[in-house]
Design a protein around this motif. Sequence first.
Motif, short mmCIF file in Angstrom:
data_model
loop_
_atom_site.label_atom_id
_atom_site.label_comp_id
_atom_site.label_asym_id
_atom_site.label_seq_id
_atom_site.Cartn_x
_atom_site.Cartn_y
_atom_site.Cartn_z
N LEU A 61 -2.45 -0.49 4.41
CA LEU A 61 -3.67 -0.38 3.59
C LEU A 61 -4.83 0.13 4.45
O LEU A 61 -4.71 0.17 5.68
N PRO A 62 -5.96 0.48 3.83
CA PRO A 62 -7.14 0.80 4.64
C PRO A 62 -7.42 -0.32 5.65
O PRO A 62 -7.20 -1.51 5.36
N LEU A 105 -14.57 0.13 4.91
CA LEU A 105 -13.11 0.14 4.75
C LEU A 105 -12.37 0.53 6.02
O LEU A 105 -11.24 0.11 6.25
N THR A 129 -1.49 -0.05 -7.91
CA THR A 129 -1.46 1.02 -8.91
C THR A 129 -0.19 0.87 -9.77
O THR A 129 0.90 1.26 -9.33
N TYR A 166 3.64 13.30 14.45
CA TYR A 166 4.94 12.74 14.03
C TYR A 166 6.13 13.44 14.69
O TYR A 166 7.26 13.09 14.45
N TYR A 218 0.82 7.49 3.96
CA TYR A 218 1.71 7.15 5.08
C TYR A 218 2.99 6.47 4.59
O TYR A 218 4.09 6.80 5.03
N GLY A 235 1.88 -0.95 14.04
CA GLY A 235 2.58 0.30 13.70
C GLY A 235 2.42 1.40 14.72
O GLY A 235 2.20 2.56 14.36
N LYS A 258 -1.94 0.54 12.43
CA LYS A 258 -3.05 0.68 13.38
C LYS A 258 -4.28 1.18 12.66
O LYS A 258 -4.12 1.89 11.68
N MET A 264 -8.55 -3.93 5.15
CA MET A 264 -7.73 -4.81 4.32
C MET A 264 -6.56 -5.40 5.09
O MET A 264 -5.83 -6.25 4.58
N GLY A 309 0.85 -1.19 0.00
CA GLY A 309 0.00 0.00 0.00
C GLY A 309 0.88 1.23 0.00
O GLY A 309 1.56 1.50 0.99
N LEU A 310 0.89 1.94 -1.12
CA LEU A 310 1.79 3.09 -1.25
C LEU A 310 1.00 4.40 -1.22
O LEU A 310 1.14 5.26 -2.08
N GLY A 311 0.18 4.53 -0.17
CA GLY A 311 -0.59 5.76 0.01
C GLY A 311 0.23 6.79 0.75
O GLY A 311 1.46 6.76 0.75
N TRP A 359 -11.64 6.98 2.34
CA TRP A 359 -12.00 5.66 2.89
C TRP A 359 -12.21 5.72 4.41
O TRP A 359 -12.95 4.92 4.97
N TYR A 389 -5.02 6.39 19.65
CA TYR A 389 -3.86 7.03 20.29
C TYR A 389 -4.22 7.47 21.72
O TYR A 389 -3.40 7.36 22.64
P1 NAD Z 1 -4.07 6.37 2.10
O1 NAD Z 1 -5.48 6.55 1.70
O2 NAD Z 1 -3.16 7.52 1.89
O3 NAD Z 1 -3.46 5.12 1.33
C1 NAD Z 1 -4.15 3.91 1.22
C2 NAD Z 1 -3.47 3.02 0.20
O4 NAD Z 1 -4.25 1.86 0.06
C3 NAD Z 1 -3.35 3.68 -1.18
O5 NAD Z 1 -2.13 3.33 -1.76
C4 NAD Z 1 -4.50 3.04 -1.95
O6 NAD Z 1 -4.23 2.94 -3.35
C5 NAD Z 1 -4.54 1.64 -1.34
N1 NAD Z 1 -5.84 1.00 -1.46
C6 NAD Z 1 -6.04 -0.26 -1.87
N2 NAD Z 1 -7.34 -0.56 -1.89
C7 NAD Z 1 -7.99 0.55 -1.52
C8 NAD Z 1 -9.38 0.87 -1.38
N3 NAD Z 1 -10.33 -0.02 -1.60
N4 NAD Z 1 -9.70 2.12 -0.98
C9 NAD Z 1 -8.75 3.04 -0.70
N5 NAD Z 1 -7.40 2.79 -0.82
C10 NAD Z 1 -7.05 1.56 -1.24
O7 NAD Z 1 -4.08 5.91 3.61
P2 NAD Z 1 -2.90 6.03 4.65
O8 NAD Z 1 -3.02 7.31 5.38
O9 NAD Z 1 -1.61 5.70 4.02
O10 NAD Z 1 -3.33 4.88 5.70
C11 NAD Z 1 -3.08 3.52 5.49
C12 NAD Z 1 -3.02 2.79 6.83
O11 NAD Z 1 -1.98 3.36 7.61
C13 NAD Z 1 -4.28 2.90 7.67
O12 NAD Z 1 -4.49 1.71 8.38
C14 NAD Z 1 -3.97 4.01 8.65
O13 NAD Z 1 -4.68 3.92 9.87
C15 NAD Z 1 -2.49 3.81 8.85
N6 NAD Z 1 -1.80 5.04 9.22
C16 NAD Z 1 -1.03 5.03 10.32
C17 NAD Z 1 -0.37 6.17 10.71
C18 NAD Z 1 0.51 6.14 11.91
O14 NAD Z 1 0.93 7.21 12.35
N7 NAD Z 1 0.86 4.98 12.44
C19 NAD Z 1 -0.50 7.33 9.97
C20 NAD Z 1 -1.28 7.31 8.82
C21 NAD Z 1 -1.93 6.15 8.46
#
Ligand code: NAD
Length: 379
Positions: A115-116, A212, A75, A301, A51, A164, A138, A119, A47-49, A206, A224
């Motif tokens: 990932l969300p 999701l 993607t 952070y 975070y 995490g 988390k 997932m 999952g390359l969103g 999401w 937190y």
């Molecule tokens: P984001 O929306 O930026 O990224 C989600 C990724 O999942 C994307 O790459 C997207 O393409 C992919 N994906 C695959 N299937 C999907 C779908 N059906 N719908 C939406 N996206 C889909 O989210 P994020 O902020 O990177 O969060 C991802 C995870 O990381 C979550 O569980 C979030 O709680 C966790 N997170 C943790 C911290 C932390 O500080 N520990 C911070 C941010 C996010």
Amino acid sequence: MSKLSRRSFNATLSKGLGGAMLLSAAPLVYGKKTDFKNKKLGVALVGLGSYSTYQLAPALLDTNFCELRGIVTGTPEKEKIWAEKYTIDKKNIYNYDNFDAIKDNDAIDIVYVVLPNAMHTDFCIRAAKAGKHVICEKPMAISVKECDVILDACNKAGVKLGVGYRLQSEPYTQEVKRFVKEKTFGSVNYISANAGYSSTSNPDQWRLNKKLSGGGALMNMGIYAVQSVIYGTGENPINVTAQEFSTRPDYFKDTDETITAQFEFASGAVGNIFTSHNANTNNLHATCTKGWFKLEPANNYGPLSGATSNGDEIKFPHESQQKLQMDDFSKHILQGTPNVAPGEMGKRDLIIIEAIYKSIAEGNKKINLDLGGLGLVKV
Ligand code: NAD
């Protein structure tokens, strides 16, 4: 340095130096594999969103015990961009369909699921079945039942599981734990923790889709605050009573906007949390028998910041929390150091989250929690 906690500063310095010394220390006795070609474990991000892009991947450039070697993305356009930016070997790039083939890839030791929330379970199970150690973001999953499935899969596969929880690896949280353990300000009577941000510009995200996300502010940020009241007292709570508030039902249609919850602890301490997707708040405040301590901000952070009733500022040199977290987990694998954020802790927090939702659903009823030592890791 007069206003700065000298002890804390030194502790961080020695941790850093210790880290450097440990790097050259051999042999590696713990972990699934003992014949590492490299000193560093290979991490694959799933999952390359945002975070992964803005926090984890940059942090992995600085980690001492692991490095980014693989990616798993749905993607295709991201493959080339990431491969070039982070010099990722083509054979270490997967999509969601061919991901299971990672089992034959010795370059990858840790699969990090980003990932969300809904997932997480599927990908954690697949990673464990592939024989890879797992870090799960988390909240660990969207239900206690799913946490059990992940724990079971990792246990059966004999792989390590970490959540995490980056704050479990950073120095301000360690300092809070030290105050509690050493009773620096006496016993904690009352702890309050707030965690929320205003998120009203993207109704399609999401996080607002229960399928999701599993839930709203509580799942995302409240977790937190739940962690804060636990490490801020050094105890798991024995019961919880909760309330929900909705000021923007037009926008927060599917998930909780704002929740408050009160906890009782066996010591007699009381805790209160506030979490919201419609208010910016980020702090921890403990009232003790001989004073107080606080962090504000307490869970972003960083750099975090804190103060105590002695007039001291709590201050540490800033380091990436994600770097510290991933190095901690890697050291757990390589050297058998404690797993500071194990799956049991992730499950404990889901038990509490489910109890909070239950309390709300049952008209703010007090819900008893039977957590035992679950997730209380001594570090
Ligand atoms: P984001 O929306 O930026 O990224 C989600 C990724 O999942 C994307 O790459 C997207 O393409 C992919 N994906 C695959 N299937 C999907 C779908 N059906 N719908 C939406 N996206 C889909 O989210 P994020 O902020 O990177 O969060 C991802 C995870 O990381 C979550 O569980 C979030 O709680 C966790 N997170 C943790 C911290 C932390 O500080 N520990 C911070 C941010 C996010």
